[in-house]
Write a protein that holds these residues in place. Structure first.
Motif, PDB file in Angstrom:
ATOM      1  N   PRO A 125       0.799  -1.002   0.051  1.00 42.34           N
ATOM      2  CA  PRO A 125      -0.073  -0.025   0.117  1.00 42.34           C
ATOM      3  C   PRO A 125       0.869   1.328   0.028  1.00 42.34           C
ATOM      4  CG  PRO A 125      -0.872  -1.566   1.753  1.00 42.34           C
ATOM      5  CD  PRO A 125       0.455  -2.041   1.058  1.00 42.34           C
ATOM      6  N   LYS A 126       1.983   1.235   0.666  1.00 44.55           N
ATOM      7  CA  LYS A 126       2.928   2.338   0.852  1.00 44.55           C
ATOM      8  C   LYS A 126       3.387   2.564  -0.858  1.00 44.55           C
ATOM      9  CE  LYS A 126       6.815   3.679   3.397  1.00 44.55           C
ATOM     10  NZ  LYS A 126       8.145   3.417   4.099  1.00 44.55           N
ATOM     11  N   ALA A 127       3.760   1.598  -1.628  1.00 46.39           N
ATOM     12  CA  ALA A 127       4.243   1.963  -2.665  1.00 46.39           C
ATOM     13  C   ALA A 127       3.322   2.382  -3.694  1.00 46.39           C
ATOM     14  CB  ALA A 127       4.855   0.579  -3.310  1.00 46.39           C
ATOM     15  N   PHE A 128       2.231   1.925  -3.416  1.00 41.65           N
ATOM     16  CA  PHE A 128       1.067   2.615  -4.309  1.00 41.65           C
ATOM     17  C   PHE A 128       0.626   4.091  -3.953  1.00 41.65           C
ATOM     18  CE2 PHE A 128      -3.732   3.936  -4.736  1.00 41.65           C
ATOM     19  CZ  PHE A 128      -3.767   3.478  -6.170  1.00 41.65           C
ATOM     20  N   ALA A 129       0.742   4.314  -2.655  1.00 39.89           N
ATOM     21  CA  ALA A 129       0.651   5.730  -2.011  1.00 39.89           C
ATOM     22  C   ALA A 129       1.820   6.537  -2.782  1.00 39.89           C
ATOM     23  CB  ALA A 129       0.572   5.884  -0.634  1.00 39.89           C
ATOM     24  N   LEU A 130       3.103   6.269  -2.789  1.00 42.61           N
ATOM     25  CA  LEU A 130       4.190   7.079  -2.933  1.00 42.61           C
ATOM     26  C   LEU A 130       4.532   7.011  -4.334  1.00 42.61           C
ATOM     27  CD1 LEU A 130       6.786   6.396   0.030  1.00 42.61           C
ATOM     28  CD2 LEU A 130       5.256   8.321  -0.197  1.00 42.61           C
ATOM     29  N   ALA A 131       4.422   5.724  -4.801  1.00 44.46           N
ATOM     30  CA  ALA A 131       5.045   5.536  -6.258  1.00 44.46           C
ATOM     31  C   ALA A 131       4.035   5.963  -7.282  1.00 44.46           C
ATOM     32  CB  ALA A 131       5.659   4.143  -6.585  1.00 44.46           C
ATOM     33  N   ILE A 132       2.652   5.577  -7.249  1.00 43.35           N
ATOM     34  CA  ILE A 132       1.802   5.925  -8.032  1.00 43.35           C
ATOM     35  C   ILE A 132       0.982   7.265  -7.867  1.00 43.35           C
ATOM     36  CG2 ILE A 132      -0.424   5.233  -8.916  1.00 43.35           C
ATOM     37  CD1 ILE A 132       1.011   2.309  -9.236  1.00 43.35           C
ATOM     38  N   VAL A 133       0.210   7.414  -6.555  1.00 46.02           N
ATOM     39  CA  VAL A 133      -0.427   8.500  -6.200  1.00 46.02           C
ATOM     40  C   VAL A 133       0.513   9.708  -5.885  1.00 46.02           C
ATOM     41  CG1 VAL A 133      -1.835   9.708  -4.564  1.00 46.02           C
ATOM     42  CG2 VAL A 133      -2.199   7.078  -5.048  1.00 46.02           C
ATOM     43  N   GLY A 134       1.616   9.534  -5.347  1.00 45.42           N
ATOM     44  CA  GLY A 134       2.417  10.519  -5.073  1.00 45.42           C
ATOM     45  C   GLY A 134       3.277  11.026  -6.189  1.00 45.42           C
ATOM     46  N   ALA A 135       4.004  10.032  -6.836  1.00 43.19           N
ATOM     47  CA  ALA A 135       5.184  10.385  -8.031  1.00 43.19           C
ATOM     48  C   ALA A 135       4.282  10.395  -9.383  1.00 43.19           C
ATOM     49  CB  ALA A 135       5.961   9.320  -8.354  1.00 43.19           C
ATOM     50  N   GLU A 136       3.115  10.108  -9.539  1.00 42.94           N
ATOM     51  CA  GLU A 136       2.587  10.488 -10.970  1.00 42.94           C
ATOM     52  C   GLU A 136       1.271  11.602 -10.727  1.00 42.94           C
ATOM     53  OE1 GLU A 136       1.323   6.786 -12.740  1.00 42.94           O
ATOM     54  OE2 GLU A 136       3.078   5.771 -12.276  1.00 42.94           O
ATOM     55  N   TYR A 137       0.473  11.291  -9.579  1.00 39.60           N
ATOM     56  CA  TYR A 137      -0.596  12.220  -9.646  1.00 39.60           C
ATOM     57  C   TYR A 137      -0.200  13.790  -9.034  1.00 39.60           C
ATOM     58  CZ  TYR A 137      -3.169   8.669 -11.974  1.00 39.60           C
ATOM     59  OH  TYR A 137      -3.720   7.930 -12.827  1.00 39.60           O
ATOM     60  N   VAL A 138       0.300  13.409  -7.705  1.00 40.74           N
ATOM     61  CA  VAL A 138       0.522  14.716  -6.853  1.00 40.74           C
ATOM     62  C   VAL A 138       1.834  15.429  -7.094  1.00 40.74           C
ATOM     63  CG1 VAL A 138       0.959  15.573  -4.409  1.00 40.74           C
ATOM     64  CG2 VAL A 138      -0.430  13.479  -4.829  1.00 40.74           C
ATOM     65  N   LEU A 139       2.559  14.777  -7.396  1.00 43.45           N
ATOM     66  CA  LEU A 139       4.231  15.443  -7.751  1.00 43.45           C
ATOM     67  C   LEU A 139       4.423  15.532  -9.293  1.00 43.45           C
ATOM     68  CD1 LEU A 139       6.434  13.645  -4.991  1.00 43.45           C
ATOM     69  CD2 LEU A 139       5.655  16.061  -4.893  1.00 43.45           C
ATOM     70  N   GLY A 140       3.739  14.878  -9.757  1.00 46.42           N
ATOM     71  CA  GLY A 140       3.962  14.856 -11.298  1.00 46.42           C
ATOM     72  C   GLY A 140       5.356  14.513 -11.661  1.00 46.42           C
ATOM     73  N   TRP A 141       6.038  13.674 -11.035  1.00 41.83           N
ATOM     74  CA  TRP A 141       7.396  13.196 -11.328  1.00 41.83           C
ATOM     75  C   TRP A 141       7.346  12.531 -12.496  1.00 41.83           C
ATOM     76  CZ3 TRP A 141      10.085  11.451  -6.265  1.00 41.83           C
ATOM     77  CH2 TRP A 141      10.538  12.791  -5.283  1.00 41.83           C
ATOM     78  N   PRO A 159       5.057  10.460 -15.778  1.00 40.18           N
ATOM     79  CA  PRO A 159       3.627  10.709 -16.430  1.00 40.18           C
ATOM     80  C   PRO A 159       2.825   9.392 -15.894  1.00 40.18           C
ATOM     81  CG  PRO A 159       5.612  10.160 -18.028  1.00 40.18           C
ATOM     82  CD  PRO A 159       6.056  10.190 -16.700  1.00 40.18           C
ATOM     83  N   ARG A 160       1.439   9.927 -15.998  1.00 39.80           N
ATOM     84  CA  ARG A 160       0.590   9.164 -15.274  1.00 39.80           C
ATOM     85  C   ARG A 160       0.430   7.878 -16.224  1.00 39.80           C
ATOM     86  NH1 ARG A 160      -4.324  13.331 -13.713  1.00 39.80           N
ATOM     87  NH2 ARG A 160      -2.913  14.553 -12.455  1.00 39.80           N
ATOM     88  N   GLY A 161       0.314   6.584 -15.654  1.00 39.47           N
ATOM     89  CA  GLY A 161       0.323   5.432 -16.320  1.00 39.47           C
ATOM     90  C   GLY A 161       1.686   4.785 -16.450  1.00 39.47           C
ATOM     91  N   THR A 162       2.814   5.567 -15.889  1.00 39.28           N
ATOM     92  CA  THR A 162       3.952   4.934 -16.089  1.00 39.28           C
ATOM     93  C   THR A 162       4.227   3.682 -15.278  1.00 39.28           C
ATOM     94  OG1 THR A 162       5.069   7.026 -15.968  1.00 39.28           O
ATOM     95  CG2 THR A 162       6.573   5.202 -15.582  1.00 39.28           C
TER      96      THR A 162
END
Lengths: 438, 247
Positions: free
Chosen positions: B170-186, B188-191
């Motif tokens: 769950p932590k990876a979901f929060a950080l790597a997907i929600v955080g990196a792709e959606y919140v920080l925009g580091w 592209p979404r769907g990476t």
């Protein structure tokens, strides 16, 4: 050598041809020499960086406007620099120290007091004894030409370090994979990174469009060497006079280096005085505690100003030393800041090199900028404030600062804090400033 | 060092140069990878040097080692590995990546053998390496078992494989997907697809099935205060694995 020059000149001429179609871009001039780093400016900061990087296996070319022999001459630069403990550790770690050890004067005590010319210093003063923070001196006073000579000897021992002088880097041309440095003698050098160590009026900084902020102090710094009858015992004395600070810094033997700040007009008059009258002015300030005092050798003067560069990096370009910042000499930190830049940049570049990253890697340069910029701005602001506080003859201000000095004198922790700052051992230190190898 | 011949058609150089500049722009699209790069490079260099008895601080600690960078992208790992002395083969299933990487290496004067191919095809051709780098790839492949078997088969006896991936927590979901792709925009979404992230136990099984033995797991976390990645004991999000094929 002659052939090189002609070849370079021919290539420059090619560059000025009308630009052909985009499909066939102008061929870049064939570089005459290639290196990891080209350092523009072979002063104390530029050359120390060159030695640090070349020792760790990077190839370095240092370009300087002055012929080497001129730089080592006393008439070129008779000034001396207070090299703080941390910077001395770096010079030791880089193997530079043995070549200057016998001519470096340890600073054992620092005394700060308030006064007026022709009177005894205020009885409220600060006294720092190096024994309070350890058994090493606060730093050493080293004559610039002595440091330059030692650096030159170290440089000559390194196979990966080439010096080109007299020549100037006129402009750089950064591309995606390398940068070209065009020299005043027509030569073109190719490197991964160009370091602008070309001083306060850095040509490369201006060309990169990096602005500086700051202001003039309306003060002139005068530097002269004096001889005195009795030994100084390693005491550095900073006396705050209304025109600005007057510092006497111990040199080897019965000599001291004076760093004397005055308003422009008075300083100009002082510079014009014949020796006997100039010596009288020195005695009014220096006092007679070391017996008879008189100046020896030439005097130097330069206008004091604060300048801080907005950025330290541009594509494949990085600023160090005076090109990045110039501060008031009140705390004797100008060269030390430059040497701290060197320690941080050398560490970043060498660590990157050992990871297979090239010297122009923008991530590495950004790390250097983050590491150094705050420290330099902080010290710029602190020295600015000190100068404003002390270059002032208003009675309440005088009283407040005398009481302030006396308070710092009595509060142990505060005093140790100032002393650690004076020796440059505060903050996240690069390895070289801790005396560790790169 | 001179660049050897590549698969690049000169007419395509201009086009791929532009893409290479994008890959190599530290503040561009691949900024997170650039940020991460020094941390993983240091880990790779130190582990490989130690394993093969080299000094990691020497000029070319990987000299003489044949190394495969699978999923090489624009060559962000291949180039430093080549500078450290390794003889590098960079492979990527995307032709565009291989051409981009080849153009960049050529401009940098590095000899890297880039190939538009897959791990399966390389293994089938009998390729063997001292070191196989398998960094940030397994969470993108269709069949982990097949892919890992092919990679493992290319590790010489006494050789090493390094894997980096994301844990399915769950932590990876929060950080790597929600955080990196959606919140920080580091990124592209769907990476990334969370369901394809790999648990350490699953990676371990795949390594064992391929005849490798796992030496260690190493967590990697982003320190937002220092703005740097650091090695940590936390395997909850990004982690790496080191495995050897017994000699």
């Amino acid at each position: 050598m002659q052939l090189d020059k002609e070849g370079g000149a021919r290539n420059i001429a090619c560059m000025t041809q009308p630009a052909p179609t985009p499909e066939a871009p102008t061929p870049a001039p064939t570089p005459i020499q290639t290196a990891d780093l080209v350092i523009a400016g072979g002063g104390m900061v530029g050359l120390t960086l060159a030695v640090a990087c070349a020792r760790a296996g990077l190839s370095v070319i240092v370009v300087d406007a002055e012929a080497r022999a001129t730089q080592l001459d006393e008439a070129f630069d008779g000034r001396a620099s207070a090299v703080a403990l941390a910077a001395c550790r770096m010079l030791k770690s880089l193997g530079i120290w043995p070549d200057l050890e016998g001519e470096a004067q340890p600073i054992l005590d620092i005394r700060v007091s308030d006064g007026r010319a022709g009177r005894r210093p205020s009885s409220l003063f600060l006294h720092f004894d190096h024994g309070a923070i350890g058994d090493e001196p606060f730093g050493h006073l080293i004559e610039n030409r002595v440091l330059r000579r030692a650096l030159d000897r170290s440089a000559a021992r390194l196979a990966g370090l080439v010096q080109i002088n007299p020549a100037t880097v006129l402009r750089v041309e950064a591309g995606p994979d390398r940068t070209l440095a065009h020299l005043s003698d027509g030569r073109v050098l190719a490197a991964q990174l160009v370091v602008a160590a070309d001083g306060r009026n850095s040509r490369l900084r201006t060309a990169a469009g990096i602005a500086t902020r700051g202001w003039s102090y309306g003060q002139t710094g005068i530097v002269a060497t004096v001889t005195h009858e009795r030994p100084h015992q390693g005491l550095a004395h900073e006396l705050f006079l209304p025109g600005g600070p007057f510092a006497s810094l111990p040199l080897t033997g019965n000599r001291s280096s004076l760093v004397w700040t005055e308003r422009h007009a008075l300083a100009e008059a002082l510079m014009q005085l014949p020796k006997s009258a100039f010596d009288d002015e020195i005695r009014r300030r220096f006092g007679d505690h070391l017996g008879h005092v008189e100046s020896t050798g030439p005097r130097w003067s330069w206008p004091l100003a604060l300048h801080l560069a907005d950025r330290y990096v541009a594509p494949r370009l990085v600023l160090v030393g005076d090109a990045a910042h110039g501060i008031h000499p009140i705390a004797g930190q100008g060269l030390n800041l430059g040497l701290r830049d060197v320690a941080a940049l050398a560490e970043v570049l060498v660590d990157g090199h050992r990871l297979g990253l090239e010297a122009g890697d923008a991530g590495l340069l950004e790390r250097y900028q983050r590491w150094r910029r705050l420290d330099n701005v902080m010290l710029g602001v602190v020295t600015d404030g000190l100068n404003r506080l002390f270059s002032n003859d208003l009675a309440p201000v005088r009283l407040a600062r005398d009481l302030g000095l006396a308070a710092v004198e009595r509060i142990g922790p505060l005093k140790r804090f100032f002393m650690r700052h004076a020796s440059g051992t505060v903050g996240t230190l690069p390895r070289l400033l801790e005396g560790r190898p790169l | 060092m001179t660049a050897q011949s590549t698969t690049v058609d000169p007419s395509e150089i201009a086009r791929f140069s532009a893409i290479a500049d994008e890959w190599w722009d530290p503040n561009g699209k691949f900024k997170p990878l650039h940020r991460f790069n020094p941390t993983r490079l240091e880990y790779i260099r130190d582990r490989v040097a130690t394993h093969f008895g080299r000094d990691p601080r020497s000029a070319q600690p990987l000299a003489g080692l044949r190394l495969l960078d699978i999923g090489c992208g624009g060559g962000l790992l291949s180039e430093p590995m080549a500078r450290l002395g390794a003889s590098v083969v960079g492979a990527d299933a995307a032709e565009r990546n291989v051409k981009t990487a080849a153009v960049h290496a050529d401009r940098a004067g590095l000899a890297i053998d880039y190939r538009h191919t897959t791990a399966e095809a390389l293994a089938a051709a009998g390729e063997q390496f001292d070191v196989v780098l398998n960094m940030e790839v397994v969470e993108h492949v269709a069949d982990i078992g097949l892919f890992m078997n092919a990679c493992a088969a290319m590790v010489k006896p006494g050789g090493l494989m390094l894997v980096a991936t994301l844990n399915r927590t769950p932590k990876a979901f929060a950080l790597a997907i929600v955080g990196a792709e959606y919140v920080l925009g580091w990124l592209p979404r769907g990476t990334h697809t969370w369901s394809k992230f790999v648990k350490p136990g699953e990676l371990d099984s795949a390594l064992t099935a391929g005849g490798l033995s796992r030496v260690e797991f190493q967590g990697v976390s982003f320190d937002p205060l220092a703005d740097r990645w650091r090695l940590t004991g936390d395997l909850g999000v990004n982690y790496m694995a080191l495995a050897t094929r017994p000699a």
